[in-house]
Design an enzyme around this catalytic site. Sequence first.
Site, PDB file in Angstrom:
ATOM      1  N   LEU A 321       0.928  -1.258  -0.291  1.00 33.59           N
ATOM      2  CA  LEU A 321       0.062  -0.092   0.127  1.00 33.59           C
ATOM      3  C   LEU A 321       0.815   1.131  -0.034  1.00 33.59           C
ATOM      4  O   LEU A 321       1.752   1.111   0.765  1.00 33.59           O
ATOM      5  CB  LEU A 321      -0.695  -0.113   1.408  1.00 33.59           C
ATOM      6  CG  LEU A 321      -1.915  -1.186   1.354  1.00 33.59           C
ATOM      7  CD1 LEU A 321      -2.445  -1.224   2.620  1.00 33.59           C
ATOM      8  CD2 LEU A 321      -3.080  -0.867   0.278  1.00 33.59           C
ATOM      9  N   HIS A 446     -24.193  16.631  13.262  1.00 34.91           N
ATOM     10  CA  HIS A 446     -25.340  16.012  12.733  1.00 34.91           C
ATOM     11  C   HIS A 446     -25.873  16.931  11.558  1.00 34.91           C
ATOM     12  O   HIS A 446     -25.887  18.154  11.702  1.00 34.91           O
ATOM     13  CB  HIS A 446     -26.559  15.828  13.806  1.00 34.91           C
ATOM     14  CG  HIS A 446     -27.592  15.395  13.224  1.00 34.91           C
ATOM     15  ND1 HIS A 446     -27.962  14.002  12.469  1.00 34.91           N
ATOM     16  CD2 HIS A 446     -28.980  15.921  12.731  1.00 34.91           C
ATOM     17  CE1 HIS A 446     -29.348  14.001  12.496  1.00 34.91           C
ATOM     18  NE2 HIS A 446     -29.866  15.193  12.374  1.00 34.91           N
TER      19      HIS A 446
END
Length: 467
Positions: A321, A446
Amino acid sequence: MAYDLVVIGSGPGGYVCAVKAAQLGLKTAIVEKRATLGGTCLNVGCIPSKALLHASEMLAEAEHSFAKLGVKTGRIEADLPAMMAHRQATVKANVDGVAFLMKKNKIDVVRGTGKLAGAGKVAVAGEDGAETVLETKAIVIATGSDVAGIPGVEVAFDEKVIVSSTGALELEKIPATMIVVGGGVIGLELGSVWSRLGAKVTVVEYLDAILGGMDGEIAKQAQRALAKQGLEFRLGAKVTGVTKGKKGASVTFEPVKGGAAETLEAEIVLVATGRKPYTEGLGLDAAGVTVERGRIAIDDHFRTSAPGVYAIGDVVRGPMLAHKAEDEGVAVAEILAGGKGHVNYGVIPGVVYTAPEVASVGVTEEEAKASGAAYKVGKFPFTANGRARAMLATDGLVKIIADAASDRVLGVHILGHGAGEMIHEAAVLMEFGGSSEDLARTCHAHPTMSEAVKEAALATWAKPIHV
Ligand code: NAI
């Protein structure tokens, strides 16, 4: 002039190592045989594939979601030349960026193929055949990896009909059919690209599941989501032959459990069955550098068996990676500058850029089970997340694995839109040894997709609110 450090290879491992070394005051040179810097990742890997993944995802969104969102469009179609131009422009901006970083940090870029040439020496063969010998206190090998092919099967890559990831990024027209050998990361990402652009894609995979090594439950759900998009899967199928025909190519495979062989034909065959460390021509034997199972052997300080020679990235152990290579590059530079470099191999995120994305960090449930230690699992589906509903992105879930006694988070797995970004709050938490209670008590904005991470943590520690 003698250098403190010569890095061989300018991929994410090599160039990041060179920058960090230069920042720490080491006189540094980097050797690269490709015309542009950045290695596989920037030139023919991570970066160009993401350009095509994003473009094709936009196309799929426009085709499948816009009407439901109340966005009217005219006829939507792929413009492959324009998409490829976007890919090329993205690559150019990135490789030019690395060249700029070399200049900014006063790193000498030496063009040509480097090899070890005795203690403290790197010989660089230029394209014209002329050889330059660089003298240096330390050498870091960061030569990356190359396409492995299929073990025991002759594959005649022509990068037109039988392609590796490199050819699959540059197809000149959208094929009607494509067979992908290997249901790993490359197969699913590039299979997704061509499937979205209109190809009928069949993935032939040896294992009984796609994304081997990832959490089994998440991999299964990812397969379901990809199947809904039209990808077909032939699992438990061992490919034994890839043959070019008059038109296209054919793939022969047999059930791993035994049974009759089958042959499928397609316009394009993409072979994505893994990569192998690239160590050819480095003169490792002569230099006394030990290679174990194809990878350069190193100790915990990235030292090879030859004094003054270090190695990082895909040529050494661990996941292949880019970000793992980068962190190793920084760590070895710090060590060479007299500091303490370290990589926490327990907290290396992995992301598969399909839609939805698959992201994970730490242990899978299979690994937790195999360890024998008591663990608990908390999950939260995106179907119960307000933001996900608003974006028509309700596919997937967050899954957290924590130690049953201490509540320390051991692994986090996310299938969902933006999973590759969300995974990092889990990585930071785990880097600090955090618990599912820590994560659940952290206020999350939120409405965000990330609230599903908090809710999964709540589910692990106590009870979720929203399911
Ligand atoms: P992979 O190891 O992810 O997948 C190869 C798949 O081929 C495996 O599932 C294996 O079971 C299957 N296979 C092997 N022999 C077979 C046969 N004879 N018949 C059928 N199936 C067979 O390798 P992949 O996808 O080629 O990727 C190479 C490397 O590049 C990986 O280490 C990956 O992590 C890295 N990469 C990472 C990306 C990311 O982080 N998003 C993107 C692309 C590549």
